[in-house]
Write a protein that holds these residues in place. Structure first.
Motif, short mmCIF file in Angstrom:
data_model
loop_
_atom_site.label_atom_id
_atom_site.label_comp_id
_atom_site.label_asym_id
_atom_site.label_seq_id
_atom_site.Cartn_x
_atom_site.Cartn_y
_atom_site.Cartn_z
N ARG A 30 1.07 -1.10 0.04
CA ARG A 30 0.00 -0.02 -0.06
C ARG A 30 1.01 1.19 0.11
O ARG A 30 2.11 1.28 0.73
N LYS A 31 0.44 2.16 -0.80
CA LYS A 31 1.17 3.62 -0.83
C LYS A 31 0.98 4.58 0.11
O LYS A 31 -0.31 4.48 0.72
N LEU A 32 2.01 5.16 0.73
CA LEU A 32 2.10 5.90 1.88
C LEU A 32 2.45 7.36 1.30
O LEU A 32 3.35 7.38 0.50
N TYR A 33 1.92 8.41 2.05
CA TYR A 33 2.41 9.70 1.60
C TYR A 33 2.64 10.50 3.13
O TYR A 33 2.04 10.29 3.88
N ALA A 34 3.48 11.49 2.95
CA ALA A 34 3.76 12.35 4.01
C ALA A 34 3.73 13.90 3.77
O ALA A 34 3.95 14.24 2.70
N SER A 35 3.08 14.67 4.65
CA SER A 35 3.05 16.01 4.37
C SER A 35 2.80 16.87 5.79
O SER A 35 2.41 16.10 6.72
N ALA A 36 3.35 17.85 5.91
CA ALA A 36 3.03 18.89 6.84
C ALA A 36 1.80 19.24 6.74
O ALA A 36 1.12 19.34 5.73
N ASP A 360 -0.16 21.49 3.86
CA ASP A 360 0.70 22.22 3.51
C ASP A 360 1.60 21.99 2.08
O ASP A 360 1.30 21.11 1.53
N ASN A 361 2.43 22.90 1.75
CA ASN A 361 2.89 22.92 0.37
C ASN A 361 3.28 21.75 -0.21
O ASN A 361 3.12 21.55 -1.23
N HIS A 362 3.70 20.93 0.38
CA HIS A 362 4.52 19.50 -0.41
C HIS A 362 4.17 18.39 -0.04
O HIS A 362 4.19 18.05 1.32
N LEU A 363 3.83 17.32 -0.57
CA LEU A 363 3.53 15.98 -0.52
C LEU A 363 4.52 15.06 -0.89
O LEU A 363 4.93 15.31 -1.98
N LYS A 364 4.93 14.11 -0.16
CA LYS A 364 6.03 13.13 -0.74
C LYS A 364 5.35 11.67 -0.66
O LYS A 364 4.87 11.42 0.47
N CYS A 365 5.79 11.02 -1.61
CA CYS A 365 5.52 9.55 -1.68
C CYS A 365 6.47 8.77 -0.60
O CYS A 365 7.62 8.99 -0.90
#
Lengths: 368, 352
Positions: A30-36, A360-365
């Protein structure tokens, strides 16, 4: 079936911080993403979400942050404070524990972005030596945080950088001189010289340095992404007149002698309000997405043909990350929206609308 | 990873802001559209036509008297513009009309330079189809007209070429204003809201949200660009950066902007104020009081405030209460609409 408890037990049984491979082995792919993110009450967090948009964990931050940074091997994710930033927090994904806090050297601040070396042994940051305004690249040993190299970024205001082929760093030197005493006030608007520098990490020497023609000197190069062919996509923020007709998106390559600007319909360019947010290639590396929160849209290009493909409206959108599917992106917005969009087939999947979360501004996989 | 996702989930439990029901925003929206925008553009279009007529009359019989009449029409039209200037939305966004109506600030003197070049252009060329719609935004509207009427480089009383140019700019300007007015007459705000497919999109609320964002941004423009920058509130004074300083409309323009703010707040039945007073009474009243205070403080500034008669520090001292008051009203408005469930911009207002 693993429970949270058994997962945590697995984590501690493996090592203090498991690898991505070990974590992947514990479940599905499963894909996860991180973001502030922030809340309307102005509380600030760093969080991890799954591909249904559910928040798996969150941690409080002392201030608003900007972009996540992902370790290439260990299940470690970090978040960099926004400009002028004075902290980076790193967490063990498995137990959400803060494992490392890194602060800049005296007289420096972070720009909101960082990256790990391909082997995960070094952490690379862009920093402002604010007494002089010089842009710096710091290489720190991971996990000690000990500084092993300090290079010139070859410009002012190195905002984001992307590693290419292990030892070349593409640096977006935005050209904006600022001093934390004046927050984000631009001190050199009339003399800006933004550039894209390809820096050798072996010796800190520039391998190529690309600049705009003089008439675009106020076109700050801020965000970038690089595909597997080494094509760098660039998103600009224009610091000149809102009425000026300037390009906002471009492509570059370490072997090219100039920046190649991408066109878009003028009515779309106007909607950008001279401001690009995130820059992101899809999984195939051929579809480019550029967000503009001020325009409330994400625009797409086919990179091989340099063709503008269209746009997706989404208020206050900024975060973009590639999904597992070619041509598809996950978008996050300051209104709490998380949606998937495929510009080739034009399909939208609303994932979740968080009512009290401002992504917030940026999302990372994450590499899970 | 599925298991990980399932078992390390932490529920979010953050209190929701107080929100009005979706349809509740239709009336304030309609009120603003009908009373502020449609009426505003109707008046603006009419006074732009009057400006064209008086410019033609002046050029057919050039004299100081007819020039004064043209200048009076210019002032009327400019002050009508100030009532709708806060909204860069809808038909005014087409063909860069918003920036063409007023090309300001013009730090590099582009309008003057381009007008001088146009005085050397054949009138036949200027009458060609699409000449004006494709002309530089610096020479298509009020800023250019102000230059032709007030700048010492231009002498429309004695120069046929200058008068010919004035006629053509006022004609194009009037046509543009009329087109925007007509487009608003036949449309609603929702027509210019970009749909977000798949997100349970509420067009009324989205349109209202855009209006509120622009209102808040305009407050910054009044405080920073119109007031602080020309008088050197934070640095060097440059009174030529004041809006419409040649025609001495800098302060009157601010008066009209501040009056428009209260009209936005009270338009519709119920209005934004009416809705706010029910769920956020304290904040709603504070905003109302501050908007009135803005008007009161602006009226206290001397009519020659932007003229070089006083020292910079005197101007700064006089402007300080108004600067603080506008700043406070902006904070109240931001807090109020956020509490009412509007998202007035996170990444869009403060990105990097």
């Amino acid at each position: 079936m693993l429970t949270r408890r058994s997962f945590l037990a697995l984590g501690s049984a493996l090592t203090l911080t498991p690898t991505w491979a070990e974590i992947s082995g514990a479940g599905t792919n499963r894909k996860l993403y991180a973001s502030a993110f922030s809340t309307p009450e102005k509380k600030h967090y760093f969080g991890v979400i799954d591909d249904n948009g559910s928040i798996l964990w969150k941690n409080t931050l002392p201030a608003r942050a900007h972009a996540p940074v992902i370790h290439p091997e260990k299940a470690i994710i970090g978040i960099v404070s926004r400009r002028p930033g004075y902290f980076m927090h790193f967490y063990n994904l498995a137990d959400a524990q803060l494992i490392k806090r890194i602060e800049p050297q005296k007289g420096h601040h972070f720009y909101g972005h960082a990256t790990f070396s391909d082997d995960g042994k070094n952490l690379i940051t862009q920093e402002n030596h604010y007494p002089s305004g010089a842009g710096k690249i710091f290489i720190r040993q991971w996990p000690s945080g000990e500084i092993i190299h300090e290079y010139s970024s070859n410009g002012i205001g190195p905002h984001e950088s992307i590693l290419w082929q292990g030892n070349t760093l593409a640096i977006a030197n935005g050209g904006l001189k600022t001093h934390p005493n004046n927050d984000r006030e631009i001190l050199n608007r009339e003399t800006m010289e933004p550039n894209l520098t390809y820096l050798s990490l072996e010796n800190g020497q520039p391998l190529n340095k690309l600049t705009h023609p003089k008439e675009y000197s106020q076109l700050s190069i801020r965000h970038l992404d690089i595909n597997r062919d080494g094509i760098a996509a660039l998103g600009f923020q224009y610091k000149g007149d809102l009425r000026d007709q300037v390009p906002l998106v471009a492509l570059s390559h370490i072997s090219w002698s100039d920046i190649k600007y991408l066109s878009m319909p003028e009515d779309v360019r106007i909607r950008f309000k001279q401001y690009c947010g995130s820059v992101c290639f899809d999984k195939s590396g051929n579809i480019l997405a550029i967000s503009t929160p001020r325009g409330g849209l994400v625009a797409f290009w086919d990179v091989n043909s340099k063709t503008y493909l269209g746009l997706k409206n989404c208020r206050d959108v900024c975060g973009i990350a590639p999904t597992d599917s070619s041509h598809e992106f996950l978008l996050s917005s300051g209104t709490g929206t998380l949606m998937r969009y495929n510009p080739i087939v034009g399909s939208t999947t609303m994932i979740k609308k968080h009512t009290n979360i401002l992504w917030d501004n940026h999302l990372k996989c994450l590499s899970v | 990873m599925k298991q990980l996702s399932k078992y390390i989930f932490l529920a979010m439990s953050i209190a929701s802001p107080i929100q009005a029901s979706a349809n509740e925003w239709q009336e304030p929206l309609n009120g603003i559209v009908n009373h502020v925008i449609k009426n505003g553009y109707n008046n603006y279009s009419a006074s732009a036509q009057k400006l064209q007529n008086s410019s033609y009359a002046f050029c057919s019989t050039p004299s100081s008297q007819t020039l004064t009449q043209a200048k009076d029409s210019f002032k009327e039209n400019t002050l009508d513009w100030q009532k709708i200037q806060w909204l860069n939305f809808g038909p005014v966004t087409y063909f860069m009309r918003y920036y063409a109506f007023e090309y300001w600030p013009d730090k590099k003197g582009i309008t003057q330079r381009q007008l001088r070049a146009l005085t050397q252009t054949d009138t036949e060329a200027m009458d060609a189809p699409k000449f004006w719609t494709s002309a530089s935004i610096a020479v298509r509207g009020l800023t250019a007209i102000e230059s032709l009427l007030y700048h010492p480089d231009f002498d429309p009383i004695n120069s046929q070429k200058h008068c010919d140019l004035l006629k053509r700019v006022t004609k194009h300007h009037s046509e543009s204003a009329n087109e925007v007015s007509l487009q608003w007459k036949n449309a609603s705000a929702q027509d210019w809201v970009f749909d977000e497919e798949g997100s349970g999109f509420d067009k009324e609320k989205a349109a209202m949200e855009l209006f509120l964002q622009q209102w808040i941004e305009h407050m910054s423009a009044v405080k920073d660009a119109k007031l602080e920058t020309p008088i050197g509130y934070h640095g060097r004074q440059n009174l030529k950066l004041a809006e419409f300083y040649r025609s001495d409309l800098s302060l009157n323009s601010i008066h009209e902007n501040l009056k428009a703010y209260r009209k936005i707040y009270h338009s519709g039945s119920p209005s934004l104020f009416d809705i706010a007073i029910k769920s956020q009474p304290e904040l709603a009243k504070k905003l109302e009081a501050q908007l009135i205070e803005n008007q009161r403080l602006a009226l206290q500034l001397p009519s020659d405030f932007f003229a070089p008669t006083q020292e910079q520090n005197e101007k700064v001292t006089m402007a300080t209460p108004l600067v603080k008051s506008i700043s406070l009203s902006q904070s109240y408005l931001t807090n109020l609409v956020t509490n009412l469930g509007f998202q007035i911009g996170f990444n869009s207002r403060d990105g990097d």
